[in-house]
Structures are given as structure tokens and as C-alpha cells.
Design a protein around this motif. Structure first.
Motif, short mmCIF file in Angstrom:
data_model
loop_
_atom_site.label_atom_id
_atom_site.label_comp_id
_atom_site.label_asym_id
_atom_site.label_seq_id
_atom_site.Cartn_x
_atom_site.Cartn_y
_atom_site.Cartn_z
N GLN A 309 0.82 -1.22 0.00
CA GLN A 309 0.00 0.00 0.00
C GLN A 309 0.85 1.27 0.00
O GLN A 309 0.30 2.37 -0.06
CB GLN A 309 -0.91 0.02 1.25
N VAL A 310 2.16 1.13 0.09
CA VAL A 310 3.04 2.30 0.20
C VAL A 310 3.69 2.59 -1.17
O VAL A 310 4.21 1.69 -1.82
CB VAL A 310 4.14 2.07 1.25
N THR A 311 3.62 3.83 -1.60
CA THR A 311 4.31 4.28 -2.82
C THR A 311 5.52 5.10 -2.40
O THR A 311 5.39 6.04 -1.60
CB THR A 311 3.37 5.14 -3.69
N VAL A 312 6.69 4.76 -2.93
CA VAL A 312 7.92 5.50 -2.64
C VAL A 312 8.33 6.25 -3.91
O VAL A 312 8.42 5.66 -4.99
CB VAL A 312 9.06 4.55 -2.19
N ILE A 313 8.55 7.54 -3.77
CA ILE A 313 8.96 8.38 -4.91
C ILE A 313 10.35 8.95 -4.62
O ILE A 313 10.63 9.44 -3.53
CB ILE A 313 7.96 9.53 -5.14
N ASP A 314 11.22 8.85 -5.63
CA ASP A 314 12.58 9.38 -5.54
C ASP A 314 12.66 10.60 -6.43
O ASP A 314 12.29 10.54 -7.61
CB ASP A 314 13.57 8.30 -6.00
N MET A 405 15.13 4.85 10.35
CA MET A 405 14.17 4.85 9.25
C MET A 405 12.90 4.05 9.57
O MET A 405 11.88 4.21 8.90
CB MET A 405 14.82 4.32 7.97
N GLN A 406 12.96 3.21 10.61
CA GLN A 406 11.76 2.45 10.99
C GLN A 406 10.63 3.37 11.45
O GLN A 406 9.46 2.99 11.46
CB GLN A 406 12.07 1.41 12.09
N THR A 407 10.97 4.62 11.79
CA THR A 407 9.95 5.63 12.14
C THR A 407 8.90 5.74 11.03
O THR A 407 7.71 5.98 11.29
CB THR A 407 10.62 7.00 12.35
N LEU A 408 9.35 5.56 9.77
CA LEU A 408 8.45 5.74 8.63
C LEU A 408 7.47 4.58 8.45
O LEU A 408 6.52 4.69 7.68
CB LEU A 408 9.26 5.91 7.35
N ASP A 423 23.12 12.32 -1.14
CA ASP A 423 23.06 10.85 -1.06
C ASP A 423 21.79 10.38 -0.35
O ASP A 423 21.79 9.41 0.38
CB ASP A 423 24.31 10.28 -0.38
N ILE A 424 20.68 11.11 -0.61
CA ILE A 424 19.38 10.77 -0.02
C ILE A 424 18.98 9.32 -0.32
O ILE A 424 18.25 8.68 0.44
CB ILE A 424 18.29 11.75 -0.51
N GLN A 425 19.48 8.77 -1.43
CA GLN A 425 19.07 7.42 -1.82
C GLN A 425 19.51 6.34 -0.82
O GLN A 425 18.91 5.29 -0.76
CB GLN A 425 19.58 7.09 -3.22
N LYS A 426 20.56 6.63 -0.03
CA LYS A 426 20.97 5.62 0.96
C LYS A 426 19.91 5.50 2.07
O LYS A 426 19.67 4.41 2.59
CB LYS A 426 22.35 5.93 1.53
N TYR A 427 19.24 6.60 2.39
CA TYR A 427 18.13 6.56 3.36
C TYR A 427 16.95 5.80 2.75
O TYR A 427 16.29 4.99 3.42
CB TYR A 427 17.70 7.98 3.74
N GLU A 428 16.70 6.10 1.50
CA GLU A 428 15.60 5.46 0.78
C GLU A 428 15.80 3.94 0.71
O GLU A 428 14.86 3.17 0.92
CB GLU A 428 15.57 6.05 -0.64
N THR A 429 17.03 3.50 0.45
CA THR A 429 17.34 2.08 0.35
C THR A 429 17.08 1.37 1.68
O THR A 429 16.50 0.28 1.71
CB THR A 429 18.81 1.89 -0.09
N ASP A 433 14.26 -1.53 2.23
CA ASP A 433 14.60 -2.84 2.80
C ASP A 433 13.70 -3.19 3.98
O ASP A 433 13.27 -4.34 4.14
CB ASP A 433 16.08 -2.88 3.23
N LEU A 434 13.38 -2.17 4.80
CA LEU A 434 12.46 -2.40 5.92
C LEU A 434 11.06 -2.75 5.39
O LEU A 434 10.40 -3.64 5.95
CB LEU A 434 12.38 -1.12 6.79
N LEU A 435 10.62 -2.09 4.33
CA LEU A 435 9.31 -2.39 3.75
C LEU A 435 9.26 -3.81 3.19
O LEU A 435 8.26 -4.52 3.34
CB LEU A 435 8.99 -1.39 2.63
N LYS A 436 10.35 -4.22 2.55
CA LYS A 436 10.39 -5.58 1.96
C LYS A 436 10.33 -6.65 3.03
O LYS A 436 9.79 -7.73 2.82
CB LYS A 436 11.68 -5.74 1.14
#
Length: 437
Positions: A309-314, A405-408, A423-429, A433-436
Motif C-alpha cells: 500500500q506504500v508508494t515510494v517516490i525518488d 528509518m523504521q519511524t516511517l 546521497d538521499i538514496q541511501k536513506y531510501e534504500t 529494505d524495511l518495507l520488503k
């Protein structure tokens, strides 16, 4: 121009440098380069093309090569220094690009924001209609020796785009940015006006920008936008979660109906600029419409992934105006969903100079988180922090670190937008991983 067969790019992983390396490789020349060892998204295309990438080392410098120096590196860089000592030809990125485009109908895209998206859209449309070489700021480049058009991103930083004398230039907007170099908005505008004066056939400028309305140039200036006094005007707009559609009027004549699967008003404006250039170059509007319909976007601009149900946008947004445009796009596509933004401020000087604007733009989201500021190699750590920005944000403003990041995970049916140019993508990754799991 380009008599030599071997070009070595110092800083080849930079987005503009990697794109230029691809162009030169496609033209049949031998290409290699060097950069930091850290992985970047731009190296994927280089590796697929078989272009060797070495670690920075003065031992890379050998006779028989021409060296293209990335703008991020000064003359005291060990490789640039070694090349000068060897007596090799060293050309700055922007100077080399300026030489390269002379054999084509060249179309530059300038603007404080929107350059990459508009360049990508223009390259996609023109490539579908006629042979086109292009250089896009997301690291994408393509060379065609017998191309008619050359489309390129024209970066205003340190007035680098003044190395270019294009046939056309699109100017998406003029805002105060790069406070480490420009003094104020008037200083930025003076650079854009000088570039306009160096343009041969026509300038396409956004009509709602008060600075661009003051432009003086010898080539004709065509304004595009949504107002009656714009030369190219979008009318009969319809926006929906599927995208946007509109008609285009040029001097009291409807020249076509266009549909885009893109979001936000800025996407309509970018499309208008592309339609305007295409129209003046005599391209068939039905062919242009067909190409607009199939454009899916450029790298790191509203790039989506879905996890249940979560959409992630970069997104690369790192200026208040860009943040506003990205949030506008997300609201159009997902009008019913909660919008959570994770923003990484980019450079201390920009954060300090534009802080009230950042807070106002970010507050258009439902919930905002920040990371620490991504500092630039060009500047010292400043007297400002992400916490200072967070204090001005009404909808959140908490500073998150990689291990938080588990806060999200509390947002189970949300659109989570990661924005920044560092390097925002390292937070996104970490979050993905937590979502997966």
C-alpha cells in the motif's frame, strides 16, 4: 574539432560528464575516465557501453589522449595537474560541449529548475521525429554523427553555459540559487540574459517569470504559459490522476491537442516549451503529440516504486520551487493519499540562504522529516543545521538518521517522497529494505 581518437574524462561519473562521455563514445571515439570509487547511478550506462572507469590516480595520465576535466575539479586536482605537466590538451566540460554542438541545430535548456525534465522530454520528442543527439543531466547521453538536432542541458552554475552559442534556448525560470557563487537574483538574471544574447534563432521563456519578461536579446523571444499574453498558450486544461491534456494556441491559431502522462503544472509548461521549439522547426504536431504521449520521465525525477500500500517516490528536488513542483505532482496523481516527505538539504549555503522558502514548500506535505545537510566539497560546514530548518516546519521537521528509518513504517497507506541532490538514496534504500521485510 575532435581530430583525436582518444578522450579521457576526469570525473566521468558526474551526471553531465557521464552523458558527454556516452555522446563521444557513440560518435566512434575511444573513451575512458576516472572518478571516486563510490558507486553512482550514472556508471551503469558507462559500464554497459564498455567504457573503462579508473580510480583517480595521476598514473592514469598518458600521452596521446585529450583530457576532459569535470567542472567539480580545480586545476590542482592530481590528474589535471599531471595532464598539464605532460603537455596534454585539457578542456573543461562546458568548453568541450560548446565546441561539439556546432555541427547541429542546437537547442539548450536553461533554468534554475526543470532543466533535466525538460531536456529529457525534448530529446525524447525530437528523437522520435528526426535524428537527434542529446545530453541530459541525469547522466543520459547519445551521439549521432548525422543527427539534425543536438539537445543539451545548459547549467548556469558559475556561468558555465556562457560557453554555448545555441540556435535555440529554452529558459524555464530564473530563481536565486547557487549562493556560493551568485550574489543575488539580479546576478543570476544577468547570466541568463547574456546567454539569451548568444542565442541565434529563438528563445523560449516561461511567461509568468517576472525576470524572463525583462529579457533583451537579438533573437526573437517566445513566451509560453497559461496566460493570454503568452505566444504559446495551453488552454482547455484537464488534469487528473492519469495525467494532463490541453490544446495549444499560437497567435490565435490552435496548433494541436496534447496528452501527457506527467503530473503537475510544471509538466504542462515543460511540454509547451518543447511544442514551441518543434513547431518553429516545422515538425508535424501530430507526430509531436504521439511522442509526448509515450514519455515516461527521466532518472531521479518523480521515479516511483510500490511496496504493497506504500508508494515510494525518488526525486532530485533540492530548491523550494522544485519541492513545490514535486508535491504538486504527487497531489495530482494521488489526491486521496497521505503525503510524507523525507528531505535532505543540499549545501549549507543554499540551506541558509533559502531557509524560509524551504519551510514554506515542505509544509505543503502532510508530514515532513529531514536528514542532516549534505555538504558540498565546494564549501566549509556552515553555521546552519537541519534542526534549524526543522524548527520552522509546522508539519513535522524531525531530523532522521540512517538507523531511525523504521519511524516511517507507521505510515501504512502513504506516498513517501525522498527528495534531495546528495546521497538521499541511501536513506531510501534502508527504508525500502524495511518495507520488503
Amino acid at each position: 574539432m575532435m581530430q583525436t581518437k582518444k578522450y579521457f574524462f576526469i570525473g566521468i561519473k558526474g551526471s553531465g560528464m557521464s552523458a558527454l562521455a556516452m555522446v563521444v563514445h557513440d560518435l566512434g571515439y575511444q573513451v575512458a575516465g576516472s572518478d571516486i570509487d563510490q558507486y553512482t547511478f550514472t556508471q551503469k550506462n558507462l559500464e554497459a557501453a564498455g567504457i573503462p572507469i579508473y580510480s583517480f590516480d595521476p598514473a592514469n595520465i598518458r600521452s596521446g589522449w585529450t583530457y576532459i576535466a569535470g567542472n567539480a575539479f580545480q586545476d590542482d586536482h592530481p590528474e589535471i595537474k599531471a595532464a598539464h605537466e605532460l603537455g596534454a590538451e585539457v578542456i573543461r566540460y562546458h568548453d568541450f560541449l560548446g565546441q561539439l554542438m556546432g555541427q547541429y541545430t542546437s537547442i539548450g535548456v536553461a533554468g534554475t529548475h526543470g532543466k533535466t525534465s525538460t531536456t529529457g522530454l525534448l530529446a525524447h520528442v525530437l528523437s522520435g521525429v528526426d535524428k537527434t543527439a542529446y545530453l541530459i543531466g541525469d547522466g543520459t547521453g547519445k551521439g549521432e554523427a548525422d543527427a539534425k538536432f543536438f539537445v543539451f542541458e545548459a547549467d548556469e552554475y558559475r556561468r558555465h553555459f556562457l560557453a554555448y552559442h545555441p540556435d535555440y534556448v529554452i529558459m524555464t525560470n530564473v530563481d536565486f540559487d547557487h549562493p556560493d557563487y551568485y550574489h543575488d537574483l539580479a546576478d543570476v538574471f544577468s547570466a541568463f540574459e547574456q546567454e539569451a544574447r548568444q542565442t541565434a534563432k529563438g528563445i523560449f521563456a516561461w511567461g509568468d517569470d517576472p525576470s524572463l519578461r525583462k529579457l533583451q536579446a537579438t533573437a526573437p523571444i517566445y513566451y509560453y504559459g497559461l496566460q493570454d499574453d503568452d505566444d504559446f498558450q495551453a488552454i482547455n486544461l484537464k488534469e487528473s490522476p492519469a495525467g494532463s491534456e490541453f490544446d495549444v494556441r499560437y497567435h490565435d491559431q490552435i496548433i494541436g491537442h496534447f496528452v501527457i502522462h506527467l503530473y503537475g503544472q510544471h509538466s504542462i509548461l515543460n511540454s509547451l516549451a518543447v511544442i514551441g521549439v518543434s513547431y518553429l522547426e516545422g515538425l508535424a504536431m501530430d507526430e509531436v503529440a504521439a511522442e509526448l504521449l509515450t514519455f515516461a520521465g527521466v532518472k531521479r525525477r518523480f521515479a516511483e516504486k510500490h511496496f504493497g500500500q506504500v508508494t515510494v517516490i525518488d526525486d532530485y528536488a533540492h530548491h523550494p520551487s522544485e519541492i513545490r513542483a514535486t508535491i504538486d505532482s504527487a497531489r495530482q496523481k494521488y489526491p486521496e493519499r497521505q503525503l510524507v516527505v523525507v528531505f535532505q538539504p543540499h549545501t549549507y549555503s543554499r540551506t541558509q540562504a533559502l531557509m524560509p522558502g524551504f519551510a514554506a514548500s515542505l509544509d505543503l506535505a502532510d508530514q515532513v522529516y529531514l536528514t542532516e545537510i549534505f555538504g558540498s566539497a565546494r564549501e566549509q560546514q556552515g553555521q546552519v543545521s537541519s534542526a534549524d530548518l526543522g524548527a520552522l516546519i509546522k508539519h513535522g521537521g524531525e531530523v532522521l538518521h540512517l538507523d531511525q528509518m523504521q519511524t516511517l513504517l507507521q505510515y501504512s497507506d502513504a506516498v513517501v517522497v525522498f527528495m534531495g541532490a546528495g546521497d538521499i538514496q541511501k536513506y531510501e534504500t534502508v527504508y525500502e529494505d524495511l518495507l520488503k521485510n
